[in-house]
Design a protein around this motif. Structure first.
Motif, PDB file in Angstrom:
ATOM      1  N   VAL A 138       0.822  -1.216   0.000  1.00  0.00           N
ATOM      2  CA  VAL A 138       0.000   0.000   0.000  1.00  0.00           C
ATOM      3  C   VAL A 138       0.854   1.264   0.000  1.00  0.00           C
ATOM      4  N   PRO A 139       1.748   1.458   0.989  1.00  0.00           N
ATOM      5  CA  PRO A 139       2.560   2.687   0.926  1.00  0.00           C
ATOM      6  C   PRO A 139       3.477   2.735  -0.285  1.00  0.00           C
ATOM      7  N   LEU A 140       3.936   1.572  -0.762  1.00  0.00           N
ATOM      8  CA  LEU A 140       4.812   1.557  -1.933  1.00  0.00           C
ATOM      9  C   LEU A 140       4.082   2.057  -3.172  1.00  0.00           C
ATOM     10  N   ARG A 178      10.386   6.243  -2.196  1.00  0.00           N
ATOM     11  CA  ARG A 178       9.997   5.153  -3.086  1.00  0.00           C
ATOM     12  C   ARG A 178      11.011   4.015  -3.040  1.00  0.00           C
ATOM     13  N   LEU A 179      12.269   4.353  -3.101  1.00  0.00           N
ATOM     14  CA  LEU A 179      13.307   3.321  -3.092  1.00  0.00           C
ATOM     15  C   LEU A 179      13.363   2.608  -1.746  1.00  0.00           C
ATOM     16  N   THR A 210      15.153   5.317 -10.515  1.00  0.00           N
ATOM     17  CA  THR A 210      14.960   6.039  -9.257  1.00  0.00           C
ATOM     18  C   THR A 210      16.254   6.721  -8.820  1.00  0.00           C
ATOM     19  N   LEU A 211      17.359   6.007  -8.931  1.00  0.00           N
ATOM     20  CA  LEU A 211      18.633   6.552  -8.463  1.00  0.00           C
ATOM     21  C   LEU A 211      19.149   7.675  -9.358  1.00  0.00           C
ATOM     22  N   ALA A 243       8.750   6.896 -15.883  1.00  0.00           N
ATOM     23  CA  ALA A 243       8.866   5.638 -16.619  1.00  0.00           C
ATOM     24  C   ALA A 243       9.209   4.482 -15.694  1.00  0.00           C
ATOM     25  N   GLY A 244      10.100   4.724 -14.733  1.00  0.00           N
ATOM     26  CA  GLY A 244      10.473   3.653 -13.805  1.00  0.00           C
ATOM     27  C   GLY A 244       9.312   3.182 -12.963  1.00  0.00           C
ATOM     28  N   GLY A 245       8.516   4.117 -12.456  1.00  0.00           N
ATOM     29  CA  GLY A 245       7.345   3.735 -11.673  1.00  0.00           C
ATOM     30  C   GLY A 245       6.315   2.999 -12.505  1.00  0.00           C
TER      31      GLY A 245
END
Length: 276
Positions: A138-140, A178-179, A210-211, A243-245
């Protein structure tokens, strides 16, 4: 499809359902970012368009589309029904923003948060899918949507102006969150080997996406860059983050959605043999 002790891949949700989570999360995040940044009304409209495209995609997945109206019937016990009830309220609030109603901006942001939260709970409520039912999902999913939205805001506004320091700081915080949530979620996950393989394969894109934007945000905050360089950096960082998400959520819904399978029976009946 064969059923048994070995996990099998669910066949109910395909790329159209994944599109709902991708568009809904990113669009909701964009509306929240627009409200925080005091963005022009068209940015709110872009977020609502993404949410609408996601809902349209999942509606197209239904074999008998008119039955989609049944989703409104169970708001007391279904997160999918709650998502369906929040959506028109969100569209109405964005419409009010387009008409110049200033008070509708924070309302749209709150409804967007409610929408992406409902989406996260839809996944977590699917108890038969180990990769979805983990409470950390959920939080992710919420943090991923907010980071995507912040990235889209940076991308869409990059041709117009360089993002202020506060925007870069919020963007960096969302990416770091997020990471961190993904790492904790992956550590807690007890899924089928093929599901974990799909998740780890997606991480080959998700982690750099993300990084690298996080590094770009740190550079924007600490390095003396001109407006032109900053605008180029924010466009690249925003596109990568979004795009990563999107790739992570697409993989989670379509490729990591393995059922846990049935537990093997400890004792099987044998004809002609007395029970002991």
């Amino acid at each position: 499809m064969s059923y048994g002790p070995n996990p099998w891949h669910q066949q109910s949700w395909d790329w159209r359902a994944a599109t709902n989570f991708v568009g809904g999360g990113a669009g909701s995040g964009l509306i929240v970012a627009a409200a925080l940044a005091g963005a022009p009304a068209w940015v709110f409209a872009a977020g609502a368009l993404l949410v609408g495209c996601g809902l349209l995609a999942v509606w197209a997945e239904i074999g008998r589309p008119l039955r989609a109206l049944n989703v409104f019937l169970h708001p007391r016990r279904s997160w999918m029904s709650r998502e369906a009830w929040v959506a028109p309220l969100l569209f109405a609030a964005v419409g009010a923003v387009l008409l110049g109603v200033g008070a509708a901006r924070p309302l749209a942001a709150l409804l967007a948060l409610a929408f992406v939260y409902c989406q996260a709970r839809i996944l977590q409520a699917a108890k038969g899918i180990p990769a979805w039912r983990e409470p950390a999902t959920v939080p992710l999913v919420v943090a991923t949507g907010l980071a995507e939205g912040a990235g889209l805001w940076l991308l869409l506004t990059s041709p117009l102006t360089a993002a202020p320091v506060a925007a870069w700081a919020v963007f960096a915080a969302l990416l770091a969150l997020r990471l961190a949530l993904w790492t904790a979620w992956r550590r807690r996950l007890r899924a089928a080997p093929r599901a974990l393989a799909a998740i780890d394969h997606a991480a080959l894109v998700f982690k750099p996406a993300t990084l690298l934007p996080l590094a770009a945000a740190v550079a924007a905050l600490g390095a003396p860059l001109g407006d032109g360089a900053l605008q180029t950096l924010q466009a690249l960082a925003g596109a990568l983050a979004a795009a990563g998400g999107a790739w992570f959520k697409f993989t989670l819904v379509t490729r990591a959605a393995f059922n846990q399978g049935f537990l093997p029976l400890p004792r099987l009946p044998v004809r002609g043999v007395r029970r002991t």
